[in-house]
Design a protein around this motif. Structure first.
Motif, short mmCIF file in Angstrom:
data_model
loop_
_atom_site.label_atom_id
_atom_site.label_comp_id
_atom_site.label_asym_id
_atom_site.label_seq_id
_atom_site.Cartn_x
_atom_site.Cartn_y
_atom_site.Cartn_z
N TYR A 118 5.12 4.41 -2.21
CA TYR A 118 4.74 2.87 -2.13
C TYR A 118 6.06 2.05 -1.44
CZ TYR A 118 0.50 3.59 -4.64
OH TYR A 118 -1.10 4.04 -4.88
N VAL A 129 -2.62 -1.73 -0.39
CA VAL A 129 -3.21 -0.18 -0.43
C VAL A 129 -3.08 0.60 -1.63
CG1 VAL A 129 -3.33 -0.06 2.05
CG2 VAL A 129 -1.53 0.75 0.75
N GLU A 130 -3.93 1.34 -2.09
CA GLU A 130 -3.85 2.38 -3.41
C GLU A 130 -3.62 3.79 -2.53
OE1 GLU A 130 -5.66 4.12 -7.29
OE2 GLU A 130 -6.64 3.13 -5.87
N LEU A 131 -2.73 4.57 -2.92
CA LEU A 131 -2.39 5.94 -2.15
C LEU A 131 -2.95 6.88 -3.12
CD1 LEU A 131 1.08 5.54 -0.82
CD2 LEU A 131 -1.06 4.93 0.18
N TYR A 142 -5.98 7.31 1.31
CA TYR A 142 -5.51 5.86 0.59
C TYR A 142 -6.90 4.93 0.73
CZ TYR A 142 -5.65 3.85 5.61
OH TYR A 142 -5.99 3.48 6.99
#
Length: 534
Positions: A118, A129-131, A142
């Motif tokens: 991140y 965004v989310e990974l 993502y």
């Protein structure tokens, strides 16, 4: 005296200078299309316009990445592009950030914690965004946190416009590869957010001359452009004298064209995949279902999937002031290839949007709307925002299957077991389709091999697949639709069949198959009122 738009006035929405379709509203998908598709088209045209002219003289290149010219196009497009490049620079920055994430950052992850990644996200994506890993715990992926993108500088309503003009014939040039500019004095390009209530006022009509002057001024028009805009309006006919309560109209299922079907049941109205013809320009437009035939209120608009010939912004924005609920498949992924459709519709000004997951139902007067699983037609990409619609009308079940491909033969027996026998089926049979990259290619991190691209198609069912659907559902009324043959679809489709085309052969075989068994069947074209068997 009141004034409304002439029947042959078209209003083409645009985003960032390009004919608007749903993937140009979310900032992340718009960014990728600008970088990997539209920019290449313009730069190719400005470098070598003759190649574009030569290509478009050949039918097989229609729908390809070529600019349709008018007098003065070259200079106008060149001037516009010089300005647009600066205006679109933030979106290109966002596209570069997505490429960095996909091509440099994520490939280095093989199962270790994502926490430190991140901190390496490029600025446009940080906090947006989310990974995560897929279930193999090795493949990184993502999703976008879309509300933060819409709240960022990368979503700019100032890039949204509508071009007004008159049409005088059915045929229209393919719109998705040519910048939307004012090419003639007969066109007026207005900068206005697509969710603006001013557009509802324009499309609703019934304006006094003073009200029209006010709307014209609020749209930023003056001088000759204001006069040209007023010229798109005509005097409304005198209203007929009312003799009693309004008649809600007879119950009807009416084919409107392509995948669009109008249904009225017990006074409640439904419109599936709205793609509606204009009228008032010649005898060509007589006898078909047009905007004039819509009731003042459309209670439910049902969209099967997020392709431009099923979710046509040009039609949706024009009828928005009439629409009650919009019903869509559940949007879940917030990915490049499957952005949140509910959020797109909100940015188009639709305030009442209902999402239904597989086999979820929405009660309506006299029946229900049920979401039916939709497989195929998306080139094996992970698209969740798609479904067929089962409309139950007091026990008569009608399925709008759109371009569903029967790739899993056991699906429809399970649909029948869950929902009961279906009486009428509408099914698309464009059984060849375009390669998956034709639509989604600009969103891929790398170009597909030609062999793989050719094998993954945006297609509907062939004869064997469609016949199995009909048999599994027990349907005795079958209508082939969504074939792209209506002449007014040229703006978003380039489909030309003769009787030897596989799609025509397959659909002819299905019609014959159903009729031989005593059912009603037809391949639909232009317009038709349909009898529904129970």
């Amino acid at each position: 005296m009141t004034l409304s738009l002439k029947k042959n006035v078209i209003a083409e929405p645009a985003v960032a200078g390009w004919y608007a379709w749903s993937y140009l509203l979310p900032p992340h998908t718009l960014a990728k299309y600008l970088k990997n598709h539209y920019r290449n088209i313009v730069e190719s045209y400005l470098a070598d316009p003759e190649t574009h002219r030569t290509a478009l003289r050949q039918a097989r290149f229609l729908g390809g990445p070529f600019v349709h010219e008018r007098d003065g196009s070259y200079d106008r497009i060149g001037d516009w592009y010089a300005t647009a490049r600066e205006q679109q620079a933030p979106l290109l920055e966002l596209a570069d950030a997505i490429d960095e994430l996909e091509q440099k950052i994520l490939p280095g992850q093989a199962g270790a914690s994502m926490e430190e990644v991140y901190g390496r996200l490029p600025g446009p994506l940080a906090g947006r965004v989310e990974l995560f890993y897929n279930r193999d715990n090795r493949t990184p992926d993502y999703r976008f946190i879309e509300p933060f993108l819409y709240a960022s500088p990368y979503f700019d309503p100032a890039l949204q416009q509508v071009r007004f003009s008159e049409i005088h014939r059915d045929a229209r040039e393919f719109a998705l590869t040519t910048p939307v500019l004012e090419y003639t004095d007969e066109q007026v390009l207005v900068s206005v957010p697509l969710d603006s209530e001013l557009l509802d006022t324009v499309f609703r009509g019934g304006l006094t001359p003073r009200e029209l002057d006010r709307v014209t001024a609020e749209l930023g028009l003056d001088g000759e452009r204001a006069a040209a805009f007023r010229g798109f309006f005509e005097e409304d006919p005198a209203p007929a004298a009312a003799s009693g309560p309004a008649d809600p109209g007879e119950d009807v299922i009416e084919y409107v064209g392509h995948a669009c079907v109008f249904v009225r049941h017990r006074g409640t109205t439904f419109l599936v995949d709205p793609v509606i013809s204009y009228s008032g320009y010649s005898r060509e437009s007589d006898g078909r279902f047009t905007f004039d035939d819509l009731p003042e209120r459309v209670d439910y608009v049902m969209i099967t999937h997020n392709h431009q010939d099923h979710m046509l912004l040009e039609t949706l924005i024009r009828i928005r002031h009439r629409v009650g609920k919009v019903v869509i498949a559940k949007s879940a992924h917030s990915s490049l290839v499957d952005p949140d459709l509910k959020r797109v519709l909100a940015r188009l000004g639709f305030r009442d949007v209902v999402e239904l997951d597989d086999l979820e139902a929405l009660d309506t007067p006299g029946g229900t709307i049920t979401a039916v699983p939709f497989l195929g037609e998306h080139g094996d990409i992970r698209i969740r925002t798609k479904c067929g619609w089962m409309l139950d009308l007091d026990g008569t079940r009608v399925l709008f299957a759109a371009d569903s491909t029967n790739v899993s033969p056991e699906l429809y027996p399970q649909v029948t077991a869950a929902l009961g026998r279906v009486h009428t089926v509408f099914i698309g049979m464009e059984s060849v389709g375009a390669p998956v990259s034709w639509l989604y290619g600009p969103l891929f991190p790398e170009r597909l091999e030609r062999r793989i691209d050719a094998g993954r198609r945006l297609k509907g069912s062939n004869f064997e697949q469609a016949a199995a659907i009909v048999d599994a559902l027990g349907a005795d009324s079958v209508y082939v639709y969504a074939m792209g043959q209506e002449p007014w679809l040229g703006a978003v489709m380039c489909v030309e069949y003769d009787e030897t085309h596989p799609a025509m052969i397959d659909s002819d075989k299905l019609v014959a198959y159903v009729r031989e068994r005593g059912g009603a069947a037809k391949r639909l074209f232009l317009h038709e009122k349909l009898a529904v068997r129970q």
